[in-house]
Scaffold this active site. Structure first.
Site, PDB file in Angstrom:
ATOM      1  N   LYS A 198       0.814  -1.222   0.000  1.00  0.00           N
ATOM      2  CA  LYS A 198       0.000   0.000   0.000  1.00  0.00           C
ATOM      3  C   LYS A 198       0.851   1.278   0.000  1.00  0.00           C
ATOM      4  O   LYS A 198       0.626   2.166  -0.816  1.00  0.00           O
ATOM      5  CB  LYS A 198      -0.913  -0.034   1.227  1.00  0.00           C
ATOM      6  N   ARG A 207      -8.975   4.636   9.478  1.00  0.00           N
ATOM      7  CA  ARG A 207      -8.746   3.282   9.994  1.00  0.00           C
ATOM      8  C   ARG A 207     -10.034   2.714  10.593  1.00  0.00           C
ATOM      9  O   ARG A 207     -10.062   1.566  10.968  1.00  0.00           O
ATOM     10  CB  ARG A 207      -7.721   3.290  11.127  1.00  0.00           C
ATOM     11  N   ARG A 216      11.135 -12.156   5.680  1.00  0.00           N
ATOM     12  CA  ARG A 216      12.105 -11.078   5.787  1.00  0.00           C
ATOM     13  C   ARG A 216      13.188 -11.361   6.838  1.00  0.00           C
ATOM     14  O   ARG A 216      12.890 -11.690   7.976  1.00  0.00           O
ATOM     15  CB  ARG A 216      11.365  -9.787   6.154  1.00  0.00           C
ATOM     16  N   ARG A 222      13.146 -10.168  12.660  1.00  0.00           N
ATOM     17  CA  ARG A 222      12.537  -9.319  13.692  1.00  0.00           C
ATOM     18  C   ARG A 222      11.369 -10.074  14.319  1.00  0.00           C
ATOM     19  O   ARG A 222      10.677 -10.820  13.632  1.00  0.00           O
ATOM     20  CB  ARG A 222      12.004  -8.040  13.040  1.00  0.00           C
ATOM     21  N   ARG A 241      -1.055  -9.884  13.038  1.00  0.00           N
ATOM     22  CA  ARG A 241      -1.147  -8.547  12.421  1.00  0.00           C
ATOM     23  C   ARG A 241      -2.182  -8.557  11.307  1.00  0.00           C
ATOM     24  O   ARG A 241      -2.934  -7.604  11.125  1.00  0.00           O
ATOM     25  CB  ARG A 241       0.218  -8.128  11.837  1.00  0.00           C
TER      26      ARG A 241
END
Ligand code: AMP
Length: 215
Positions: A13, A88, A122, A155, A166
């Site tokens: 996004k 949001r 990642r 991470r 998430r």
């Protein structure tokens, strides 16, 4: 011209909002960036927002709405704006509707499987912070940074379990907004899989369709 971008973490996004804003000469405004700037500058707004941001929860609507409406009313936003990260929730969407006429809402869609793949693949160099992606852009030697030979690590918010949480949070947050803008006839759903430039092209073409003419 006011356009809103919606999309899950990993959907691209922010990347697409920046590219499309540049292509169409619009101003890209990300609410998260506005808050981070305010925190860095130590303004009253930043001091208020900081504790919420540190906990990873939404800043109260009253503060957020005031900040975004003020920003998009600045003279540099006259050509139009792409909003990223705002609204949001429905309260924010309704406050925005009262202040500005929204033209289009671009929702970038990527399958959950691909989102998990993008986000949980990642790895970052502990030493120089270079990011890698398994399997899309792996290092030459497993676990080692190509640049400095440093150790690669994941991470804690990029692990599969955290990423799933998430994503769940995003879908719960986004569903009422998607419904709201679909009912208003403003929603454009864009396939977010493929290269960055392919997706950008799809968005620009979609924005140019119908009675809405971009640029
Ligand atoms: P982001 O960069 O969009 O992930 O935003 C970073 C943080 O800024 C979020 O975790 C929230 O604390 C805050 N934030 C950004 N946009 C909003 C919004 N529209 N409403 C409330 N809080 C927001």
């Amino acid at each position: 011209m006011y356009i809103i971008f919606l999309g899950a973490p990993g959907a691209g996004k922010g990347t697409q909002a920046a590219i499309v804003a540049q292509e169409l000469n619009l101003v890209h405004i990300a609410s998260g960036d506005l808050f981070r700037q305010a925190v860095e500058q130590g303004t009253e707004l930043g001091i208020e927002a900081k504790s919420y941001m540190e906990k990873g929860i939404l800043v109260p609507d009253e503060i957020t709405i005031r900040m975004v409406l003020e920003r998009i009313s600045a003279p540099d936003c006259e050509p139009g704006v792409i909003l990223d990260g705002f609204p949001r929730n429905l309260e924010q969407a309704k406050a925005l509707d009262q202040a500005k006429a929204i033209d289009r809402v671009v929702c970038i869609k990527v399958s959950e499987e691909e989102l998990l793949n993008r986000l949980s693949g990642r790895w970052i160099c502990r030493n120089c912070q270079t990011p890698y992606h398994i399997p899309n852009s792996p290092p030459q030697v497993w676990g080692k940074c190509d640049n400095c030979d440093g150790e690669l690590y994941q991470r804690s918010d990029d692990t599969v379990e955290t990423v799933k949480k998430r994503l769940e949070f995003y879908f719960a947050e986004a569903a009422p907004l998607i419904d709201y803008y679909a009912k208003a006839g403003k929603l454009l759903e864009i396939d977010g899989e493929g290269s960055v430039s392919e997706v950008a092209r799809r968005i620009i073409i979609a924005l140019g369709e119908g009675e809405f003419v971009a640029g």
